[in-house]
Design an enzyme around this catalytic site. Structure first.
Site, mmCIF file in Angstrom:
data_model
loop_
_atom_site.group_PDB
_atom_site.id
_atom_site.type_symbol
_atom_site.label_atom_id
_atom_site.label_comp_id
_atom_site.label_asym_id
_atom_site.label_seq_id
_atom_site.Cartn_x
_atom_site.Cartn_y
_atom_site.Cartn_z
ATOM 1 N N ASP A 184 46.428 42.749 38.305
ATOM 2 C CA ASP A 184 45.601 43.378 39.401
ATOM 3 C C ASP A 184 44.486 43.855 38.020
ATOM 4 O O ASP A 184 44.374 44.351 37.108
ATOM 5 C CB ASP A 184 45.998 43.738 40.459
ATOM 6 C CG ASP A 184 44.970 43.520 41.824
ATOM 7 O OD1 ASP A 184 43.811 43.417 41.229
ATOM 8 O OD2 ASP A 184 45.283 44.414 42.772
HETATM 9 C C1 NOJ Z 1 41.537 44.005 42.811
HETATM 10 C C2 NOJ Z 1 42.500 43.986 44.423
HETATM 11 O O1 NOJ Z 1 43.528 44.524 44.118
HETATM 12 C C3 NOJ Z 1 42.705 41.855 43.593
HETATM 13 O O2 NOJ Z 1 43.296 41.359 45.712
HETATM 14 C C4 NOJ Z 1 41.536 41.161 43.621
HETATM 15 O O3 NOJ Z 1 42.109 39.912 43.600
HETATM 16 C C5 NOJ Z 1 40.973 42.181 42.418
HETATM 17 N N1 NOJ Z 1 40.626 43.237 42.404
HETATM 18 C C6 NOJ Z 1 39.844 40.906 41.875
HETATM 19 O O4 NOJ Z 1 38.879 41.056 42.601
#
Ligand code: NOJ
Length: 755
Positions: A283
């Site tokens: 993430d």
């Molecule tokens: C952070 C989020 O936790 C995740 O769900 C998301 O896909 C990513 N950012 C990318 O935007």
């Protein structure tokens, strides 16, 4: 015409098939390609920079363009528009030395330009086919606009309504969550990702991101392995078994470890035990976060993550900046770099990007396949299945189209707020508000009065935090209230549109007070005090505390955040074109202090008696009952259903002899309706204490007025299994309670013997 890669692929097509089930043609192709890659180029494939800040202008001048041209990015994410995406893809193909195509990711969570209800709402349909249909349409639209990879489904089990990301998942139940998880994957990936409207799914956030301490986003999760295996892991596994091509690790700590660098979680559980052979991405910024979390600095964090089995680094640049050095110092091996690189190349291969790098870059598709009539129709139909009727005294709903109807509330004329969180890829200004939809629906049949009624919050600052870029206008509190009371005074019935703004749930949108915001709650009280019939249309991304509302407001319809067609779909339900049939997949508490509150809890030795009053030395609160306000599985209809008593084929169950359970359900009202009939079990005595109830199946039945249908379930010992203290999936014979009914709070119980 075939590209360079296309020609190589055509030659390899004659390669033999591997007996182990591997795609030997793919293996040979990737062997050949990797044989020509430098270490830097391999590490480049492991890098996933964000593209979201590039919203206009000349993409060739950006850093992202530089990374792509020099082969130092395996993909990018959150750039909108097929033309701009094509430019980046062209840079990769034409400018980088080996011309390797890019993964193009995006947070396509509940729709693309056509937005569907938020995931928690979708789950309340208890209809995986509706979710699959929504995901299919999302894939068609996203792929038409250049995207080949979605960061969905989010399958994190959540038991705490304070956490804003409860809105993004399918609720608190592992069994139901698993059905939904698989449906998302089927919808996004279609048959096998070979068609140009099929995209790769990414299951997230592995693992247990949905259990942050205190319901506050990003805090640590800490739990027993038994809880993890029995409750939190099943939906990830279901998505993987459905064929999900990628997994995203979570970025909060799990048991003190960072999931991104956890060998037991990634290499052990995900890869070896579950056999996942797709790619793993971090993430946002996870690898750099490890130092902040008190674990390790970037070079070591990157090396640990790579070794654990994390293939791609989202945003942190830690792989890009440190893995080369780590390799030269002998801290990581070429096999480890190769393994990660291969998995990313395999994902690209499976998506067909090597044979057709511009597969997702067809501008004519973007012109004809986004936000179509057909997709909007689906959005309206699906939204209708997600509304949950919480209360309907005196059958106030549906409303008749006559007399004077007052529509009041800060969310009544807020077209920009209809879609909910993670809908940044849509065009807000296209969506009609509830007020517009009511006008369309009522025409000259009834007089419609409107007043905004209140601000979202009394505090301007809190309102600003709560609305973000989707602002809701403010006015003078007293003037707004006066105007609302004037409209109410004239009206025969008052419909209120209140609750959370759409940015009050989702990432980083945690709340410590989960009531309807102050100014709106006050407005509602004043409107109810008029003595006129009041309907509450509740906009929310999470369970709210509705203690006062459930005692005092005659009708409550929870409409969540319903997407592009919210206005029409809500109006359809209010005026009876559709009949609500959603049931809660998340428990509504009486007070925030009960959180985390969920139906499948473990019994305690001082049982939570359902007494009206506090009992000393019992497990209860002095000030609030233990029971939920609205339990898991709960939801009403405009019609009524009667349940016959369940019949069991036997009062014994064994591995060879499943039990058949049948019961008759009758529509006793005067409208057609859909009822969701639920089956739960309880393992009375086991080597590990088991939850008081566990959902194991359900049926959705459509019944005409007066119609009865027989509902049947087959229960096998597979449904009675659980992970024991050795983390083995076991069936332990003994007594089981089998429960059927309309929701987890109203069940008929029968004891059977497991042998
Ligand atoms: C952070 C989020 O936790 C995740 O769900 C998301 O896909 C990513 N950012 C990318 O935007």
């Amino acid at each position: 015409m075939k590209t360079g890669f296309g020609l190589i692929l055509a030659c390899l097509a004659l390669a033999a098939c591997d007996p182990a089930g591997r795609d030997s043609e793919m293996d040979a192709f990737i062997d050949n390609l990797m044989g020509r890659m430098t270490v830097e180029e391999k590490i480049g494939q492991l890098n996933l920079p964000a593209g979201g800040d590039i919203v206009s202008g000349q993409v060739f001048e950006t850093d992202l363009a530089e990374l792509v041209s020099s082969g130092r990015a395996g993909g990018f994410f959150n750039v909108k528009g097929v033309e701009r995406i094509t430019e980046f893809q062209r840079l990769a193909i034409e400018k980088s030395r080996l011309g390797i195509p890019l993964l193009v990711g995006a947070d396509v969570i509940h729709g693309y330009e056509t937005v569907f209800p938020i995931p928690i709402a979708l789950s309340c349909s208890w209809n995986p086919s509706a979710i699959e249909r929504m995901a299919r349409i999302s894939a068609v639209e996203a792929s038409a606009d250049g995207v080949n990879w979605t960061f969905s489904p989010m399958v994190d089990i959540c038991r705490d309504a304070r956490w804003g990301r409860i809105a993004e998942g399918s609720g608190e139940d592992p069994w139901l969550g698993s059905q939904m998880a698989a449906a998302y994957v089927r919808g996004y990936q279609g048959a096998d990702m070979s068609h140009d409207d099929e995209i790769m799914a990414c299951v997230k956030h592995f693992a247990a991101y949905g259990a942050p301490e205190a319901g506050r986003d990003y805090t640590a999760a800490d739990m027993s392995r038994q809880k993890l295996y029995n409750c939190y892991l099943p939906p990830y596994r279901a998505a993987i078994e459905a064929g999900a091509g990628s997994v995203m690790t979570s970025f909060n700590l799990l048991d003190g470890e960072h999931p991104t660098a956890s060998r037991w979680l990634l290499d052990g559980l995900l890869r070896r035990q579950w056999g996942f052979d797709g790619m793993v991405v971090t993430d946002y910024n996870s690898i750099s976060d490890m130092a902040t979390l008190g674990l390790v600095e970037a070079p070591e964090a990157a090396a640990m993550s790579l070794k654990a089995g994390t293939d791609m680094d989202m945003v942190s640049n830690a792989y890009l900046n440190t893995l080369g050095d780590s390799y030269r110092k002998g801290l990581i091996s070429m096999e480890e770099i190769d393994r990660a690189c291969r998995r990313i190349l395999e994902a690209k291969y499976r998506l067909g990007l090597f044979s057709e790098p511009y597969k997702y870059c067809k501008p004519q598709r973007a012109e004809t396949e986004l936000y179509t009539e057909e997709h909007l129709e689906a959005a309206r139909e699906i939204a209708a299945e997600t509304f949950v009727l919480l209360k309907n005294d005196g059958n106030i709903l549906p409303l008749q189209k006559k007399g004077k109807i007052a529509l009041i509330g800060p969310l009544a004329d807020a077209g920009n707020n209809m879609c909910g969180m993670w809908s940044q890829l849509c065009v807000d200004s296209r969506h009609i508000s509830l007020l517009q939809a009511f006008k369309e629906e009522l025409g000259n049949d009834a007089e419609l009065l409107y007043a905004r009624g209140s601000n979202l919050y009394y505090s301007e600052k809190t309102q600003q935090y709560a609305t973000g870029r989707r602002s809701i206008p403010r006015g003078d509190d007293n003037a707004l209230l006066r105007e609302a009371l004037r409209a109410a005074d004239e009206a025969d019935v008052i419909v209120t549109a209140l609750g959370e703004s759409c940015e009050m749930s989702g990432e980083s949108a945690s709340r410590a007070d989960i009531t309807i915001p102050d100014a709106q709650r006050h407005l509602l009280k004043r409107l109810v005090a008029t003595g006129k019939p009041v309907v509450l249309l509740l906009f929310t991304g999470r369970p709210l505390v509705l203690d006062w509302e459930s005692d005092n407001v005659p009708a409550i319809l929870n409409v969540w955040y319903a997407g592009s067609e919210a206005g029409h779909a809500i109006s359809d339900a209010v005026f009876g074109r559709t009949n609500p049939c959603g049931k809660l997949t998340t428990t509504f508490p009486r007070a925030v202090g009960q959180e985390p509150l969920y139906y499948n809890y473990l019994q305690c030795s001082r049982p939570p008696w359902t007494n009206e009053h506090f009992v000393a030395y019992n497990s209860n609160y002095i000030d609030v009952a233990n029971t939920p306000l609205y339990p898991f599985g709960y939801g009403m209809s405009y019609t009524t259903f009667e349940y016959g008593s369940p019949e069991f084929s036997s009062d014994r169950i064994s591995a060879d002899e499943p039990v058949k359970i049948s019961l008759t359900v009758t529509n006793t009202g005067n409208r057609a309706g859909v009822e969701i009939v639920q089956l739960y079990i309880h393992d009375c005595l086991a080597s590990l204490a088991r939850p008081v109830k566990e959902l194991k199946n359900y049926r959705r039945v459509t019944l005409q007025p007066g119609e009865s249908k027989m509902v049947e379930f087959t229960l096998t010992t597979d449904e009675l299994k659980f992970y024991n203290s050795n983390l083995e999936l076991v069936y332990e014979p003994g007594d089981f309670e089998i429960m059927t009914g309309p929701d987890s709070g109203h069940l008929t119980v029968k004891l059977i013997k497991g042998i």
